[in-house]
Design a protein around this motif. Structure first.
Motif, PDB file in Angstrom:
ATOM      1  N   SER A 155       0.843  -1.196   0.000  1.00  0.00           N
ATOM      2  CA  SER A 155       0.000   0.000   0.000  1.00  0.00           C
ATOM      3  C   SER A 155       0.877   1.242   0.000  1.00  0.00           C
ATOM      4  CB  SER A 155      -0.899   0.004   1.231  1.00  0.00           C
ATOM      5  OG  SER A 155      -1.469   1.278   1.382  1.00  0.00           O
ATOM      6  N   ALA A 179      -0.461   3.963   1.261  1.00  0.00           N
ATOM      7  CA  ALA A 179      -1.230   4.815   2.171  1.00  0.00           C
ATOM      8  C   ALA A 179      -0.331   5.634   3.082  1.00  0.00           C
ATOM      9  CB  ALA A 179      -2.188   3.956   2.991  1.00  0.00           C
ATOM     10  N   CYS A 219      -7.098   1.606  -5.834  1.00  0.00           N
ATOM     11  CA  CYS A 219      -7.027   1.083  -4.466  1.00  0.00           C
ATOM     12  C   CYS A 219      -7.618   2.047  -3.453  1.00  0.00           C
ATOM     13  CB  CYS A 219      -5.581   0.805  -4.070  1.00  0.00           C
ATOM     14  SG  CYS A 219      -4.888  -0.616  -4.882  1.00  0.00           S
ATOM     15  N   ARG A 220      -7.359   3.337  -3.639  1.00  0.00           N
ATOM     16  CA  ARG A 220      -7.770   4.263  -2.584  1.00  0.00           C
ATOM     17  C   ARG A 220      -9.115   4.915  -2.845  1.00  0.00           C
ATOM     18  NH1 ARG A 220      -6.480   9.534  -4.258  1.00  0.00           N
ATOM     19  NH2 ARG A 220      -5.010   9.558  -5.991  1.00  0.00           N
ATOM     20  N   GLU A 247      -9.468   1.230   1.995  1.00  0.00           N
ATOM     21  CA  GLU A 247      -8.459   1.010   0.961  1.00  0.00           C
ATOM     22  C   GLU A 247      -8.290  -0.468   0.632  1.00  0.00           C
ATOM     23  OE1 GLU A 247      -4.890   2.754   0.577  1.00  0.00           O
ATOM     24  OE2 GLU A 247      -5.507   4.779   1.070  1.00  0.00           O
TER      25      GLU A 247
END
Lengths: 253, 348
Positions: free
Chosen positions: B202, B204, B315-316, B322
């Motif tokens: 990820s 993130a 993805c987000r 997420e």
């Protein structure tokens, strides 16, 4: 003297000598043919000359830059013919360099020399065996090396392509290129080689002028089959041909 | 025989390749800006462009509010740029490895770098739990894995491509087992979820420090690979053939491996294990520009960047929570790979 090999010997680990006490030399502008039955170490000897496979014993005094035409070349990606020929220039380039205009011109000239300029944009992988062989010869020419090694250049080629490749070699020789080639067919040696190296399985190798070495008795002994040569004379020329299949019907019975 | 006049000229770059690069660069810019607009909080493209060029006083920033500014500058920009750089790096790394191993089916995972880095990261999460420790652990163990691979590959008759692949697989399997061990030992309440989530990949937690690490490694690794562009072409002929043409195969191989390793280790460190990009992107690049690394590496970098930004954006923004990267890359990657394979095999 372009290449001088003294007392070369090689064996794989834990096995018998493949060849031993092998000495020969190739002079500038000569074509030397290496003959011997399958598995006698012809290709291994070429690898040793290319510094890819070190010898167990003996010395090699040869040029630093050697052109090489492998028997077969399988590549995973779709390179063009001109890209393949350009790769012959890599020994002239540094690790981080790319070919220059001059390298490109040399490559095109090499393709022209063997009459393959029209193939330059074709994909190498899509070519036939004979065409690939010619492209690889062009690659060796583009390398501008002092010696070109060919490993069975006509193996698995049909008759027309075989003759085409031999013609190209003949032409190269005329242009002063020094050539060392292995071949399965003694007839090639007969027609285009000045000198011949015989690698025999037992270990006693023979080297000398083609016309002295390529006698019926030596060839018959080398391949362990009866071979005799006859001279065919026509008004234009006379050629020597080998009768390799002499008495084959009797033997097959 | 046909006359042998030659009409060839020195190939600067052909028009098809030029067109591809123009389209790819345009597409990358569009995708980057679109990615900055998308998310839970939609921001108009004109505002995004305004914020990006604000400091240069090139663009009217009327109507841009502070929230938008913070979302773009602090949250989305590092993340989008990180996925851009990582995608570019993985694309190049994959292309170089496929040539090194003369096999279009290998990816950066083949050398055990990813499992090694995964173990380092997972261990750091369990022991320290900080972001800095995770990145450092992943990077160090990624490098350690390749060192082990090289040592294992060397014991024997000398290193060949085959022994390298074999030891890569073995060392990779070993580190995968260690990852499982860490998962088994991790605290179920706190450490386990963060380890698993990190392993799935990820962006993130993107920040400018991670962007810096990724950029430095991709620039350094990328420059080395680009420097080797021509020798890499020759290396696709095989070790012996390349050596007989006069190339120092061993040196080129180690240089390539070093460049690939720092890129892959850094990518695992900043974003976890991202599968598929390094495998598929070089194929797509080769379809457009051919196998010559002069163009292939750049094309793979561009396509990798576009692909990873797209994947990360999906993805987000697709769902409220997420989705991990690996899930999307695999779900999108498998069909794309089949398509690419069919196309490339069909051409033969």
């Amino acid at each position: 003297m372009v290449l001088k090999v003294t007392n070369a010997g090689f064996h794989y680990s834990n096995s018998e000598w493949l060849f031993r006490n092998l000495s020969f030399q190739v002079r500038e502008g000569e074509l030397c043919a290496i003959l011997g039955p399958n598995g006698c170490g012809k290709s291994t000897l070429l690898k040793a000359l290319l510094h890819v496979q070190p010898l167990i014993e003996g010395q090699i005094k040869g040029p630093e830059r050697i052109g090489h035409v492998p028997q077969q070349l399988e590549i995973p990606f779709d390179f063009k013919v001109i890209d393949m020929v350009l790769m012959g220039r890599v020994s002239h380039l540094g690790t981080f360099a790319t070919p220059t205009k001059k390298d490109y011109e040399v490559a095109v000239k090499a393709l022209n020399e063997i009459g393959m300029a029209y193939f330059s944009d074709r994909i190498f992988k899509s070519l036939s065996g004979g065409e690939r062989q010619l492209v690889l010869i062009a690659r060796a020419i583009a390398g501008e090396s002092d010696l070109i090694l060919l490993d069975e250049p006509t193996a698995s080629l049909d008759l027309a392509n075989e003759i085409k490749v031999l013609n190209v070699l003949q032409k190269l020789k005329k242009n002063g290129v020094t050539i060392l080639m292995t071949t399965h067919d003694p007839e090639h040696a007969f027609h285009i080689a000045e000198t011949v190296l015989l690698i025999k399985p037992i270990g006693n190798c023979q080297f000398g002028l083609a016309k002295e070495i390529l006698t019926d008795s030596i060839l018959s002994e080398l391949y362990n089959v009866p071979i005799r040569s006859i001279k065919v004379v026509s008004p234009e020329e006379s050629v020597t041909v080998l009768i390799k299949y002499d008495g084959i019907r009797e033997r097959m019975r | 025989m046909l006359s042998e006049t030659n009409t060839l000229s020195f190939p600067i770059i052909n028009s098809q390749t030029t067109l591809f690069f123009l389209i790819a660069i345009t597409l990358l810019i569009i995708v980057t800006i679109t990615a900055l607009t998308l998310g839970r909080y939609y921001i108009q493209p004109s505002h995004v462009i305004g914020i990006l060029f604000e400091n240069l006083a090139l663009h009217n920033t009327a109507g841009v509010n502070d929230i938008e500014r913070r979302v773009v500058e602090l949250i989305r920009l590092p993340r989008v740029l990180l996925s851009l750089v990582a995608g570019a790096g993985l694309g190049m790394a994959g292309a170089a490895l496929q040539s090194l191993f003369r096999n279009p089916l290998v990816g950066p995972d083949i050398l055990g770098i990813s499992p090694g880095a995964a173990f380092g990261g997972a261990l750091a999460i369990m022991l320290f739990g900080t972001s800095v420790a995770t990145v450092t652990g992943a990077f160090i163990f990624g490098l350690l894995a390749i060192v082990v691979v090289i040592v294992v590959a060397k014991s024997g008759v000398g290193t060949t491509t085959l022994t390298l692949v074999l030891s890569g697989v073995v060392v990779g399997a070993f580190f995968s087992a260690l990852v499982s061990l860490v998962i088994f030992m991790a605290d179920v309440e706190s450490e386990l979820p963060s380890i698993l989530y990190w392993l799935l990949g990820s962006f993130a937690s993107a920040n400018f420090n991670k962007l810096l690490l990724m950029s430095v490694t991709v620039v350094v690794g990328g420059l080395v690979l680009f420097g080797l562009r021509y020798t890499l072409n020759v290396l696709t002929l095989g070790d012996q053939e390349a050596a007989s043409l006069g190339i120092n195969v061993v040196r080129i191989r180690w240089l390539t491996l070093a460049a690939v390793t720092i890129i892959v280790a850094a990518s695992v460190a900043v974003a976890g294990v991202i599968g598929w990009i390094g495998l598929i992107v070089p194929h797509i690049a080769r379809m457009f520009v051919g196998p010559d690394h002069k163009y292939l590496l750049t094309a793979a970098a561009l396509i990798g960047a576009i692909a990873l930004i797209l994947v990360d954006t999906i993805c987000r923004s697709l769902t409220a929570a997420e989705i991990p990267l690996s899930i999307v890359t695999a779900i999108a990657g498998a069909p794309v790979f089949i398509l690419v394979l069919r196309r490339t095999i069909g051409m033969r």
